[in-house]
Design an enzyme around this catalytic site. Sequence first.
Site, short mmCIF file in Angstrom:
data_model
loop_
_atom_site.label_atom_id
_atom_site.label_comp_id
_atom_site.label_asym_id
_atom_site.label_seq_id
_atom_site.Cartn_x
_atom_site.Cartn_y
_atom_site.Cartn_z
CG HIS A 1 -2.08 -1.04 0.97
ND1 HIS A 1 -3.19 -0.81 0.19
CD2 HIS A 1 -2.18 -2.33 1.39
CE1 HIS A 1 -3.95 -1.90 0.16
NE2 HIS A 1 -3.36 -2.84 0.87
CG ASP B 1 -0.39 -5.68 -8.55
OD1 ASP B 1 0.51 -5.64 -7.70
OD2 ASP B 1 -1.60 -5.65 -8.26
C1 GLA Z 1 -3.08 -4.31 -4.98
C2 GLA Z 1 -2.84 -3.22 -6.02
C3 GLA Z 1 -1.40 -2.74 -6.01
C4 GLA Z 1 -0.95 -2.36 -4.59
C5 GLA Z 1 -1.31 -3.49 -3.61
C6 GLA Z 1 -1.02 -3.11 -2.18
O1 GLA Z 1 -2.37 -5.46 -5.32
O2 GLA Z 1 -3.15 -3.71 -7.31
O3 GLA Z 1 -1.24 -1.64 -6.88
O4 GLA Z 1 -1.51 -1.14 -4.20
O5 GLA Z 1 -2.67 -3.85 -3.70
O6 GLA Z 1 0.34 -2.93 -2.00
#
Ligand code: GLA
Length: 388
Positions: free
Chosen positions: A36, A173
């Site tokens: 986060h 991601d």
């Molecule tokens: C999800 C979101 C990412 C990131 C994570 C928490 O996976 O897709 O962009 O914010 O939560 O780290």
Amino acid sequence: MVNTGELIDRFRGLFPGTEPVWTVRAPGRVNLIGEHTDYNDGFVLPMAMSQALHVAAGPAADDLIAVHSTAYGQTVSFPAADPGPPGEPFWSNYPRGVAEMLRREGVRPRPGRLLIHSEVPLGGGVSSSAALEVGCALAMLALAGQSLDPVRLAMLARRAEHEYAGSPCGIMDQFICVLGRAGHALLLDCRTQTFEHVPLPLADRELLVVNTQVRHELGSSEYPVRQRQCRAGLEHIRRIHPEVRSLRDVTPAMLKAVQRDMDELTFDRCWHVVTEIERTRRAAEALREGDLPEFGRLMYGSHFSLSGKYGVSCPELDAVVEIARGVPGVDGARMTGGGFGGCAIVLAHREAEPALRAALARDYDRRFAHPALVYATRAADGASVARL
Ligand code: GLA
């Protein structure tokens, strides 16, 4: 591992008269630390997993892109030249969204057939959706005879997630899915989008993924709430420090100085982000120095902060971390990904694995009346395309 021969046979069965020409591999990811923080301009330290999503793709003679998902047992299709707006079934928004984003990027998607088969657990917090976006984008690019710079590809996949899946995710991601490197984690500066591949000195250690088998549905409603709470905290800080652009620019001391003006919840949310960014920098340093015990301590620190301050864990994830902590030879454990279910990761000496599995089978199963799935993973390369 997916067997390419089986994938091809299946493709021919589903799409008679069409031949697969390309295969794509797009990995899932585990975030080692830095949770986060991406939408707060911070640092993240993910790695691409050995478990991946696979696509077999071939050109078609009509005007359509048709996509079959083995996970859903469904085929969807849309015009290659005009993929159209988001719709049903929900999963079709990923291929449709990337086709539309490619079109906006000036790549003309070509008619074709795509077969998707994934080893990345859905809703498991290891980014099955980024793998789907990147896998489809690479297949469509291959069919169009084009390629795209990796950073542009990651940004495009993320836009599809925002506009077609309605999830306001950060950039972690899609970046790691594209830019992962075998044996390395990726230290990504989410503000500048500059990155460094940091070798993972695992030697006698193993990285285990523990799937709680709790789907992280709550995450989709709580995620934008956390983003709002971060923005609210930032507004408070900016009254005293107008130069601050994001929580990335805030130190724990600066935050403490405004604590009295903030409600407790907003303070806690910001505290997590500010300290997590710091932990991520230290964790990358620990990797460079080969100090895995320190890395493990930072993993626990991250988990307790995500659970206690950021409020994105759940009893099952907390239990996995507590159980792992009681097993000799475990360096560290934490939830990974957005939270509210999905997976935890455990860094452990290789010989500790049987004891960890036994402890989970005993204590987790008893508490939640279902097992947690444990599997080893390694840092793999980012997504790639191969011609058959
Ligand atoms: C999800 C979101 C990412 C990131 C994570 C928490 O996976 O897709 O962009 O914010 O939560 O780290």
